[in-house]
Design a protein around this motif. Structure first.
Motif, PDB file in Angstrom:
ATOM      1  N   THR A 200       0.838  -1.194   0.000  1.00  0.00           N
ATOM      2  CA  THR A 200       0.000   0.000   0.000  1.00  0.00           C
ATOM      3  C   THR A 200       0.873   1.245   0.000  1.00  0.00           C
ATOM      4  OG1 THR A 200      -0.079   0.189   2.422  1.00  0.00           O
ATOM      5  CG2 THR A 200      -1.739  -1.226   1.356  1.00  0.00           C
ATOM      6  N   ARG A 201       0.266   2.370  -0.352  1.00  0.00           N
ATOM      7  CA  ARG A 201       0.999   3.636  -0.329  1.00  0.00           C
ATOM      8  C   ARG A 201       1.563   3.897   1.063  1.00  0.00           C
ATOM      9  NH1 ARG A 201       0.516   9.461  -2.220  1.00  0.00           N
ATOM     10  NH2 ARG A 201       1.400  10.570  -0.466  1.00  0.00           N
ATOM     11  N   GLU A 202       0.744   3.642   2.097  1.00  0.00           N
ATOM     12  CA  GLU A 202       1.177   3.897   3.475  1.00  0.00           C
ATOM     13  C   GLU A 202       2.382   3.034   3.835  1.00  0.00           C
ATOM     14  OE1 GLU A 202      -1.964   3.375   2.514  1.00  0.00           O
ATOM     15  OE2 GLU A 202      -2.596   5.473   2.722  1.00  0.00           O
ATOM     16  N   GLU A 203       2.373   1.785   3.403  1.00  0.00           N
ATOM     17  CA  GLU A 203       3.506   0.900   3.686  1.00  0.00           C
ATOM     18  C   GLU A 203       4.768   1.392   2.997  1.00  0.00           C
ATOM     19  OE1 GLU A 203       1.150  -3.364   4.261  1.00  0.00           O
ATOM     20  OE2 GLU A 203       1.681  -2.667   2.245  1.00  0.00           O
ATOM     21  N   ILE A 204       4.626   1.850   1.772  1.00  0.00           N
ATOM     22  CA  ILE A 204       5.789   2.367   1.047  1.00  0.00           C
ATOM     23  C   ILE A 204       6.288   3.655   1.688  1.00  0.00           C
ATOM     24  CG2 ILE A 204       6.605   3.268  -1.174  1.00  0.00           C
ATOM     25  CD1 ILE A 204       4.432   1.510  -2.505  1.00  0.00           C
ATOM     26  N   GLU A 205       5.378   4.561   1.973  1.00  0.00           N
ATOM     27  CA  GLU A 205       5.768   5.874   2.501  1.00  0.00           C
ATOM     28  C   GLU A 205       6.461   5.757   3.847  1.00  0.00           C
ATOM     29  OE1 GLU A 205       3.925  10.385   2.650  1.00  0.00           O
ATOM     30  OE2 GLU A 205       2.554   8.655   2.595  1.00  0.00           O
ATOM     31  N   SER A 206       6.068   4.756   4.644  1.00  0.00           N
ATOM     32  CA  SER A 206       6.683   4.605   5.971  1.00  0.00           C
ATOM     33  C   SER A 206       8.151   4.231   5.875  1.00  0.00           C
ATOM     34  CB  SER A 206       5.932   3.553   6.791  1.00  0.00           C
ATOM     35  OG  SER A 206       6.127   2.253   6.260  1.00  0.00           O
ATOM     36  N   ASP A 207       8.581   3.735   4.706  1.00  0.00           N
ATOM     37  CA  ASP A 207       9.979   3.344   4.515  1.00  0.00           C
ATOM     38  C   ASP A 207      10.827   4.427   3.852  1.00  0.00           C
ATOM     39  OD1 ASP A 207       9.705   0.899   5.694  1.00  0.00           O
ATOM     40  OD2 ASP A 207       9.486  -0.224   3.828  1.00  0.00           O
ATOM     41  N   LEU A 208      10.217   5.522   3.428  1.00  0.00           N
ATOM     42  CA  LEU A 208      10.986   6.581   2.771  1.00  0.00           C
ATOM     43  C   LEU A 208      11.821   7.344   3.788  1.00  0.00           C
ATOM     44  CD1 LEU A 208       8.434   8.094   0.220  1.00  0.00           C
ATOM     45  CD2 LEU A 208      10.052   6.202  -0.089  1.00  0.00           C
ATOM     46  N   ILE A 209      13.015   7.734   3.350  1.00  0.00           N
ATOM     47  CA  ILE A 209      13.925   8.525   4.189  1.00  0.00           C
ATOM     48  C   ILE A 209      14.165   9.848   3.472  1.00  0.00           C
ATOM     49  CG2 ILE A 209      16.207   8.657   5.243  1.00  0.00           C
ATOM     50  CD1 ILE A 209      16.195   5.555   5.208  1.00  0.00           C
ATOM     51  N   ARG A 210      13.620  10.897   4.014  1.00  0.00           N
ATOM     52  CA  ARG A 210      13.657  12.200   3.335  1.00  0.00           C
ATOM     53  C   ARG A 210      14.933  12.958   3.689  1.00  0.00           C
ATOM     54  NH1 ARG A 210       8.290  10.725   3.504  1.00  0.00           N
ATOM     55  NH2 ARG A 210       6.971  11.574   1.832  1.00  0.00           N
ATOM     56  N   ALA A 211      16.039  12.405   3.207  1.00  0.00           N
ATOM     57  CA  ALA A 211      17.338  13.022   3.500  1.00  0.00           C
ATOM     58  C   ALA A 211      18.122  13.310   2.227  1.00  0.00           C
ATOM     59  CB  ALA A 211      18.158  12.108   4.424  1.00  0.00           C
ATOM     60  N   GLY A 212      17.523  13.078   1.068  1.00  0.00           N
ATOM     61  CA  GLY A 212      18.209  13.328  -0.194  1.00  0.00           C
ATOM     62  C   GLY A 212      17.797  14.656  -0.799  1.00  0.00           C
ATOM     63  N   GLU A 213      17.873  14.735  -2.120  1.00  0.00           N
ATOM     64  CA  GLU A 213      17.575  15.987  -2.809  1.00  0.00           C
ATOM     65  C   GLU A 213      16.278  15.951  -3.613  1.00  0.00           C
ATOM     66  OE1 GLU A 213      20.975  17.142  -5.118  1.00  0.00           O
ATOM     67  OE2 GLU A 213      21.936  18.070  -3.388  1.00  0.00           O
ATOM     68  N   LEU A 214      15.674  14.767  -3.781  1.00  0.00           N
ATOM     69  CA  LEU A 214      14.397  14.724  -4.488  1.00  0.00           C
ATOM     70  C   LEU A 214      13.364  15.518  -3.697  1.00  0.00           C
ATOM     71  CD1 LEU A 214      14.095  10.995  -5.661  1.00  0.00           C
ATOM     72  CD2 LEU A 214      14.605  13.006  -7.055  1.00  0.00           C
ATOM     73  N   SER A 215      12.628  16.362  -4.390  1.00  0.00           N
ATOM     74  CA  SER A 215      11.659  17.233  -3.726  1.00  0.00           C
ATOM     75  C   SER A 215      10.461  16.439  -3.224  1.00  0.00           C
ATOM     76  CB  SER A 215      11.172  18.316  -4.688  1.00  0.00           C
ATOM     77  OG  SER A 215      10.422  17.712  -5.748  1.00  0.00           O
ATOM     78  N   GLU A 216       9.730  17.050  -2.292  1.00  0.00           N
ATOM     79  CA  GLU A 216       8.504  16.425  -1.805  1.00  0.00           C
ATOM     80  C   GLU A 216       7.520  16.229  -2.957  1.00  0.00           C
ATOM     81  OE1 GLU A 216       7.536  15.223   1.169  1.00  0.00           O
ATOM     82  OE2 GLU A 216       9.593  15.490   1.853  1.00  0.00           O
TER      83      GLU A 216
END
Length: 355
Positions: A122-138
């Protein structure tokens, strides 16, 4: 945020940053913490986390999430905060080098979304694994999360460093049904960009930066070679070889994939042999792919620690900390998911990489 050009014109503050990193590293979970965590229930894990340095994130997210979801979101937010701190502390070329290295989380996020769509998460399962420490924008991450298939994720990567490489890898993915071609295309794009304007031979700070990255590429190539050898798929290993390492060349990787038992001996005879003797013994004794990969991760952590001890006032302790912090987050996530799935403490311990 300081731009690369502006930052590079300032003096690097290695002594200050490495002192802060040593302090952060000392706060990482140790073997005793993991032994306690694997024997806790889901609620106990959350309460334990609230009494550690994850307290701020647990409290901030507690109104929106609960249980294992809360733990996972807190882990990734804390990880991003720690890496943002590294950039906040650093000046000059050190800032530039850290910022370049942290783009690895763009690669992580892209692979996480591709894996999620491949597995039907699910989207929620995927999003919980994202690490927002790179340069790709929100905005870009949101576009990727909205993709409904692997093919659509690849289409939405157009305009990024991963766009053309993943598009080129789609035919191999479709023929094999494996994610290896796409995942390796992402890794190759990241390392090609990272090493693009760096000299292959350099002294001082530049030389240590290159040495650390070269070692990371070697470990990545080792992992890819083993996966291909164990997969049984009819894939050309040289297609997934990442340039920039020193452990082997394309011809050697083809030979080693055909003879995986020679992998460890090849490393023993390499420049890493003396530094990794104990870790290589563990790799040699590994019986399964998971055991081999875990032993390989321990070896990489060990080598990073060796470099950081050998060159204490350099970028090496910073990057070694990044790897160690990533591993802590992965371990706690494995424990939380394992308890949620009803695994025994012994089964969960098999999933941990502890150094």
């Amino acid at each position: 945020m300081i731009t690369g050009t502006d930052a590079g014109s300032e003096a690097s503050n290695y002594e200050y940053v490495t002192a802060r990193v040593r302090s952060r590293r000392a706060a990482l979970f140790d073997d005793d913490d993991y032994r306690k965590l694997v024997r806790m229930g889901q609620g106990e894990i959350a309460r334990f986390m609230e009494e550690t340095e994850y307290e701020t994130e647990m409290n901030a997210l507690g109104a929106r999430h609960s249980g294992i979801d809360l733990v996972e979101y807190a882990l990734n937010r804390n990880l991003a905060k720690h890496f943002e701190d590294l950039l906040r502390w650093a000046d000059g070329q050190l800032y530039v080098d850290i910022a370049r290295y942290l783009r690895k989380f763009d690669a992580w996020n892209v692979k996480t979304i591709i894996r999620g769509r491949y597995s039907g998460a699910t989207r929620e399962e995927i999003e919980s694994d994202l690490i927002r420490a790179g340069e790709l924008s929100e905005r870009r991450l949101e576009e990727l999360l909205q993709a409904e298939s692997v093919e659509e994720v690849v289409e939405r990567l157009d305009g990024t460093i991963f766009g053309d490489p993943t598009a080129d890898a789609m035919s191999d993915y479709e023929q094999s049904g494996l994610l290896v071609p796409l995942e390796n295309a992402v890794d190759r794009a990241f390392y090609a960009t990272l090493l693009g304007d760096l000299p292959t031979e350099a002294d001082g700070a530049r030389g240590l930066f290159v040495q650390f990255l070269t070692a990371e590429i070697d470990f990545r190539n080792l992992r890819n070679a083993l996966r291909l050898a164990r997969s049984g798929a009819d894939l050309d290993p040289t297609e997934y070889f990442i340039e920039g390492g020193r452990l082997f060349d394309e011809a050697e990787v083809r030979q080693l994939v055909a003879n995986p038992d020679q992998l460890v001996e090849h490393v023993r005879a390499s420049p890493y042999g003396d530094d990794l003797e104990a870790a290589l013994d563990a790799i040699d004794e590994a019986e399964s792919l998971i055991e081999f990969e875990h032993a390989l991760e321990v070896a990489q952590l060990e080598y990073a620690r060796t470099l950081s001890n050998r060159y204490p006032l350099s970028v090496c302790p910073v990057f070694a900390y990044v790897l160690a912090k990533e591993r802590e987050v992965d371990n706690v996530r494995a424990i939380a998911r394992g308890r949620e799935a009803g695994l025994t403490p012994e089964e969960i311990e098999q999933e941990l990489v502890v150094r």
